[in-house]
Design a protein around this motif. Structure first.
Motif, PDB file in Angstrom:
ATOM      1  N   GLY A 188      86.425  60.407  79.233  1.00 12.78           N
ATOM      2  CA  GLY A 188      86.427  59.949  77.850  1.00 12.78           C
ATOM      3  C   GLY A 188      85.124  59.341  77.378  1.00 12.78           C
ATOM      4  O   GLY A 188      85.010  58.929  76.235  1.00 12.78           O
ATOM      5  N   THR A 189      84.108  59.265  78.254  1.00 10.48           N
ATOM      6  CA  THR A 189      82.814  58.738  77.854  1.00 10.48           C
ATOM      7  C   THR A 189      81.754  59.820  77.997  1.00 10.48           C
ATOM      8  O   THR A 189      81.984  60.867  78.617  1.00 10.48           O
ATOM      9  CB  THR A 189      82.419  57.522  78.713  1.00 10.48           C
ATOM     10  OG1 THR A 189      82.355  57.926  80.087  1.00 10.48           O
ATOM     11  CG2 THR A 189      83.425  56.401  78.564  1.00 10.48           C
ATOM     12  N   LEU A 190      80.586  59.568  77.419  1.00 13.13           N
ATOM     13  CA  LEU A 190      79.485  60.523  77.448  1.00 13.13           C
ATOM     14  C   LEU A 190      78.385  60.009  78.364  1.00 13.13           C
ATOM     15  O   LEU A 190      78.003  58.841  78.280  1.00 13.13           O
ATOM     16  CB  LEU A 190      78.922  60.724  76.039  1.00 13.13           C
ATOM     17  CG  LEU A 190      79.891  61.244  74.968  1.00 13.13           C
ATOM     18  CD1 LEU A 190      79.209  61.247  73.608  1.00 13.13           C
ATOM     19  CD2 LEU A 190      80.368  62.651  75.320  1.00 13.13           C
ATOM     20  N   ARG A 191      77.896  60.885  79.232  1.00 17.64           N
ATOM     21  CA  ARG A 191      76.719  60.564  80.044  1.00 17.64           C
ATOM     22  C   ARG A 191      75.528  61.245  79.374  1.00 17.64           C
ATOM     23  O   ARG A 191      75.431  62.477  79.356  1.00 17.64           O
ATOM     24  CB  ARG A 191      76.887  61.044  81.474  1.00 17.64           C
ATOM     25  CG  ARG A 191      75.708  60.650  82.373  1.00 17.64           C
ATOM     26  CD  ARG A 191      75.884  61.198  83.781  1.00 17.64           C
ATOM     27  NE  ARG A 191      76.977  60.542  84.469  1.00 17.64           N
ATOM     28  CZ  ARG A 191      76.876  59.386  85.112  1.00 17.64           C
ATOM     29  NH1 ARG A 191      75.708  58.746  85.134  1.00 17.64           N
ATOM     30  NH2 ARG A 191      77.915  58.862  85.724  1.00 17.64           N
ATOM     31  N   VAL A 192      74.646  60.445  78.819  1.00 19.44           N
ATOM     32  CA  VAL A 192      73.569  60.954  77.981  1.00 19.44           C
ATOM     33  C   VAL A 192      72.389  61.405  78.837  1.00 19.44           C
ATOM     34  O   VAL A 192      71.958  60.690  79.761  1.00 19.44           O
ATOM     35  CB  VAL A 192      73.114  59.872  76.975  1.00 19.44           C
ATOM     36  CG1 VAL A 192      71.944  60.368  76.139  1.00 19.44           C
ATOM     37  CG2 VAL A 192      74.287  59.481  76.070  1.00 19.44           C
ATOM     38  N   PRO A 202      72.005  54.022  74.674  1.00 16.68           N
ATOM     39  CA  PRO A 202      72.836  53.822  75.872  1.00 16.68           C
ATOM     40  C   PRO A 202      72.882  55.077  76.733  1.00 16.68           C
ATOM     41  O   PRO A 202      72.935  56.199  76.215  1.00 16.68           O
ATOM     42  CB  PRO A 202      74.221  53.497  75.295  1.00 16.68           C
ATOM     43  CG  PRO A 202      73.956  53.019  73.904  1.00 16.68           C
ATOM     44  CD  PRO A 202      72.771  53.802  73.439  1.00 16.68           C
ATOM     45  N   ALA A 203      72.887  54.897  78.052  1.00 14.37           N
ATOM     46  CA  ALA A 203      72.976  56.023  78.977  1.00 14.37           C
ATOM     47  C   ALA A 203      74.407  56.504  79.139  1.00 14.37           C
ATOM     48  O   ALA A 203      74.646  57.690  79.383  1.00 14.37           O
ATOM     49  CB  ALA A 203      72.400  55.626  80.341  1.00 14.37           C
ATOM     50  N   ILE A 204      75.371  55.595  79.031  1.00 17.98           N
ATOM     51  CA  ILE A 204      76.795  55.937  79.120  1.00 17.98           C
ATOM     52  C   ILE A 204      77.489  55.286  77.930  1.00 17.98           C
ATOM     53  O   ILE A 204      77.404  54.067  77.748  1.00 17.98           O
ATOM     54  CB  ILE A 204      77.419  55.448  80.440  1.00 17.98           C
ATOM     55  CG1 ILE A 204      76.730  56.110  81.638  1.00 17.98           C
ATOM     56  CG2 ILE A 204      78.907  55.744  80.478  1.00 17.98           C
ATOM     57  CD1 ILE A 204      77.205  55.602  82.987  1.00 17.98           C
ATOM     58  N   GLY A 247      69.340  45.116  78.994  1.00 16.78           N
ATOM     59  CA  GLY A 247      70.349  45.069  80.037  1.00 16.78           C
ATOM     60  C   GLY A 247      70.515  46.428  80.699  1.00 16.78           C
ATOM     61  O   GLY A 247      69.689  47.338  80.520  1.00 16.78           O
ATOM     62  N   PRO A 248      71.609  46.613  81.485  1.00 20.46           N
ATOM     63  CA  PRO A 248      71.794  47.854  82.239  1.00 20.46           C
ATOM     64  C   PRO A 248      72.219  49.019  81.357  1.00 20.46           C
ATOM     65  O   PRO A 248      72.602  48.846  80.199  1.00 20.46           O
ATOM     66  CB  PRO A 248      72.901  47.478  83.234  1.00 20.46           C
ATOM     67  CG  PRO A 248      73.690  46.421  82.526  1.00 20.46           C
ATOM     68  CD  PRO A 248      72.676  45.638  81.727  1.00 20.46           C
ATOM     69  N   HIS A 249      72.147  50.236  81.909  1.00 25.53           N
ATOM     70  CA  HIS A 249      72.657  51.463  81.283  1.00 25.53           C
ATOM     71  C   HIS A 249      71.948  51.800  79.969  1.00 25.53           C
ATOM     72  O   HIS A 249      72.579  52.254  79.033  1.00 25.53           O
ATOM     73  CB  HIS A 249      74.169  51.356  81.019  1.00 25.53           C
ATOM     74  CG  HIS A 249      74.992  51.136  82.240  1.00 25.53           C
ATOM     75  ND1 HIS A 249      75.192  52.090  83.205  1.00 25.53           N
ATOM     76  CD2 HIS A 249      75.656  50.036  82.673  1.00 25.53           C
ATOM     77  CE1 HIS A 249      75.943  51.607  84.173  1.00 25.53           C
ATOM     78  NE2 HIS A 249      76.238  50.358  83.880  1.00 25.53           N
ATOM     79  N   LEU A 250      70.647  51.589  79.899  1.00 23.56           N
ATOM     80  CA  LEU A 250      69.918  51.880  78.663  1.00 23.56           C
ATOM     81  C   LEU A 250      68.686  52.737  78.949  1.00 23.56           C
ATOM     82  O   LEU A 250      68.024  52.571  79.980  1.00 23.56           O
ATOM     83  CB  LEU A 250      69.469  50.585  77.970  1.00 23.56           C
ATOM     84  CG  LEU A 250      70.557  49.705  77.347  1.00 23.56           C
ATOM     85  CD1 LEU A 250      69.951  48.396  76.849  1.00 23.56           C
ATOM     86  CD2 LEU A 250      71.266  50.433  76.204  1.00 23.56           C
ATOM     87  N   ALA A 289      74.295  47.622  76.257  1.00 22.06           N
ATOM     88  CA  ALA A 289      74.642  48.896  75.635  1.00 22.06           C
ATOM     89  C   ALA A 289      75.604  48.681  74.464  1.00 22.06           C
ATOM     90  O   ALA A 289      75.508  49.347  73.427  1.00 22.06           O
ATOM     91  CB  ALA A 289      75.258  49.826  76.679  1.00 22.06           C
ATOM     92  N   LYS A 290      76.525  47.734  74.615  1.00 19.62           N
ATOM     93  CA  LYS A 290      77.462  47.456  73.532  1.00 19.62           C
ATOM     94  C   LYS A 290      76.741  46.864  72.324  1.00 19.62           C
ATOM     95  O   LYS A 290      77.093  47.149  71.170  1.00 19.62           O
ATOM     96  CB  LYS A 290      78.559  46.506  74.018  1.00 19.62           C
ATOM     97  CG  LYS A 290      79.702  46.333  73.022  1.00 19.62           C
ATOM     98  CD  LYS A 290      80.840  45.545  73.630  1.00 19.62           C
ATOM     99  CE  LYS A 290      82.018  45.467  72.663  1.00 19.62           C
ATOM    100  NZ  LYS A 290      83.159  44.719  73.260  1.00 19.62           N
ATOM    101  N   ASP A 291      75.726  46.042  72.573  1.00 21.85           N
ATOM    102  CA  ASP A 291      74.940  45.490  71.461  1.00 21.85           C
ATOM    103  C   ASP A 291      74.270  46.601  70.666  1.00 21.85           C
ATOM    104  O   ASP A 291      74.231  46.565  69.428  1.00 21.85           O
ATOM    105  CB  ASP A 291      73.870  44.529  71.999  1.00 21.85           C
ATOM    106  CG  ASP A 291      74.454  43.307  72.686  1.00 21.85           C
ATOM    107  OD1 ASP A 291      75.594  42.938  72.357  1.00 21.85           O
ATOM    108  OD2 ASP A 291      73.769  42.737  73.554  1.00 21.85           O
TER     109      ASP A 291
END
Length: 605
Positions: free
Chosen positions: A541-545, A488-490, A506-509, A458-460
């Motif tokens: 402070g984060t977004l759940r998409v 990214p999902a989060i 990877g995860p969370h995508l 997700a960071k990439d």
């Protein structure tokens, strides 16, 4: 060995010769991997027999090493609070002293000593104990111990009043390149003192290590050693101030309640012969605290303090702050009081050359009279002329690059027409239900630090870079193809990226696959980016998409492509902004470093 012997994930990694991340990966991938039998969720314990059987069945272990069997047998014979006592007793039994350990442990250790040798076996037990309790046990690094020992002038009697596991005394013997001489030590923890004595005795050294607190229960009141070497406990307020007020060791002044380190310095000086050396690793605050300035002044005036060398940060086991080496010598009646002292900042490998250069050529010498002001600040860096570090790049080159980027920035702005237009919208969820778009989500938990398959994280996606994760292809793994949209999902800021080459995710995508005969991927990614952020829910402070709620216009393919081209231009423009900002910050840091480091000077007028 006990049938219920347990091991940690770190032990398993060492047995198999892999990193801890690989063990975590095995636990996730293999359903037959042994489950925890104790411990906690953050530090589980596993059955050694079960782990050994599993490793063999997977071809990851031929035979459990005998030394590891012995260690696990010892480790599982006592709880964490009693383990040091057991290890010390076993080590002492190998060198012929101390309390007898259980017969089965003594027999196992004797067989290991017959295979490895007694010194090697004692050191093995010491290392394993320290590794097992690395969060609670603080020991000096071998480099620091060797550096301190190298400063001693081949003494016949060496004393450490706070010797711990005997690391400094072992280093002093190694520095002397001999197994003769005598060493003395005192340690508050009786079990630790026994293990220190065993380490030294295993080397054939006449060692006398006693238990107790050197300040309040001095075990060597008549000691007159050739040298003392010490890393005292830092910032202790309960070191015995009240009961030791009139102690004869305080020849340079009563140590203040908050200056326990100065009590240890004076204790060391009192337990060496006249002319004897003292090397102490001190916290940097000991050189500056106002409460200790009178003692520092007396150490200088009498010639007891010969030098202070600043070491790199992290050299002290008790602190991450850059410590200081205090080099002292107990004055004798015939000594002339010196007029100067060494002040230096060094890397560890440069300490001994700096000390020798001072003794032979007075390099780094500082006049004592210049230090005897109201503060008596003995921080070496305060008095050293800093070397001018050359800049790695010319400021003019950076300035020219910034100017070129700034000129190109305006041309990178997408061409758009300021004319309102009503758009008929649908949601991505509706497109999915209609079968026009496919949506897949990667697993929430995946190993991304070990393996041989590059993973796009997700960071990439957020940073617009290539895959930096490392994993394995497992059930549920998703591979994105060129033209797929990944989001990214989060995340903190929503980014949607069109994939240009095949990559494992990877995860969370989320991965969105479109029929490119119906949809332009860049058109979809551009609208998803803002719409998904508006419909996302927030948490800490984060977004759940929730991409299904994101709105997409209904447009013909040719118009989608016009929008897609504009979105591509916008990405280029944003990258140009980021690069311009990066070069600008780099130039600012370059100028700041140059002005403060002496490589640059301001221009007047």
């Amino acid at each position: 060995m006990r049938d219920d012997a347990t091991v940690t994930a770190g032990d398993i990694a060492r047995l198999a010769g892999v990193g801890r991340a690989a063990v975590s990966n095995w636990r996730r991938r293999f359903q037959d991997f042994p489950g925890p039998v104790g411990g906690t969720s953050s530090n589980p314990l596993f059955s050694l027999n079960q782990v050994e059987s599993w490793l063999r069945s997977q071809g990851k272990l031929d035979e459990l090493p005998f030394d590891e069997r012995v260690w696990q047998q010892i480790r599982n014979s006592a709880d964490d609070l009693q383990l040091l006592s057991v290890v010390s007793d076993v080590a002492c039994s190998l060198v012929g002293g101390g309390t007898e350990p259980p017969a089965d442990l003594a027999d196992a250790a004797s067989r290991l000593a017959a295979e490895l040798g007694t010194p090697e076996t004692v050191e093995f037990l010491y290392r394993r104990y320290v590794e097992t309790n690395s969060r609670r046990v603080q020991v000096p690094s071998s480099e620091v111990a060797a550096t301190m020992a190298a400063l001693l002038e081949s003494p016949d009697m060496v004393f450490d009043p706070h010797c711990g596991f005997g690391g400094l005394l072992v280093a002093a013997l190694d520095a002397a390149r001999r197994h003769a001489g005598r060493v003395f030590g005192q340690e508050r923890d009786a079990a630790m003192a026994r293990l220190a004595a065993a380490r030294l005795s295993a080397r054939g050294v006449k060692a006398e290590i006693r238990a107790g607190d050197s300040l309040t229960a001095d075990a060597f009141p008549d000691m007159a050693a050739d040298a003392a070497i010490c890393i005292p406990p830092y910032s202790e307020r309960g070191w015995g101030y009240e009961e030791l007020t009139n102690d004869p060791r305080w020849q340079y002044g009563l140590p203040p309640r908050g200056e326990s380190e100065l009590a240890w310095v004076q204790h060391c000086l009192a337990r060496v012969r006249p002319g004897g050396q003292v090397v102490v690793l001190m916290p940097p605050a000991a050189a500056t605290r106002r409460s200790g300035r009178r003692i520092r002044s007396q150490l200088l005036r009498t010639g007891a303090l010969q030098g202070i060398i600043g070491l790199p940060a992290g050299s002290a086991p008790q602190s991450t702050q850059p410590p200081h080496l205090w080099l002292l010598r107990r004055p004798s009646d015939d000594d002339a009081v010196p007029s100067q002292v060494l002040m230096a900042d060094c890397e560890l490998e440069d300490v001994l050359p700096a000390w020798r250069s001072y003794l032979e050529q007075s390099k780094g010498a500082m006049a004592i009279i210049d230090l005897l002001d109201d503060e008596v600040d003995l921080t070496p860096s305060r008095y050293l002329v800093r070397k001018v570090a050359p800049l790695t790049r010319s400021v003019d080159e950076s300035r020219a690059e910034l100017a070129a980027l700034a000129r190109e920035l305006a041309d990178a702005v997408p061409n758009v027409l300021q004319e309102p237009r009503a758009l008929t919208m649908t949601t991505l969820g509706e497109l999915i239900r209609a079968g026009a778009v496919q949506l897949e989500q990667t697993p929430m938990r995946m190993e991304i630090e070990s393996g041989d398959v590059p993973l796009l994280t997700a960071k990439d996606v957020t940073l617009g870079r290539g895959p930096t994760g490392k994993g394995t292809v497992e059930s549920g793994t998703i591979t994105a193809q060129p033209g797929d949209v990944v989001i990214p999902a989060i995340t903190r800021v929503v980014h949607a990226r069109v994939i240009t080459e095949e990559v494992t995710l990877g995860p969370h995508l989320f991965m969105i696959r479109v029929d490119q005969e119906l949809f332009d991927p860049h058109f979809l990614a551009g609208f998803l980016r803002l719409s998904a952020e508006r419909t996302a829910s927030t948490m800490s402070g984060t977004l759940r998409v929730d991409v299904r709620r994101a709105q997409i216009p209904r447009l013909p393919l040719d118009e989608q492509r016009r929008y897609g081209e504009a979105f591509r231009q916008l990405e280029v423009y944003e990258r140009a902004i980021d690069e311009t900002a990066r070069v600008g910050r780099q130039l600012a840091a370059q100028i700041l470093e140059g002005l403060t480091g002496g490589a640059l000077q301001p221009v007047t007028g």
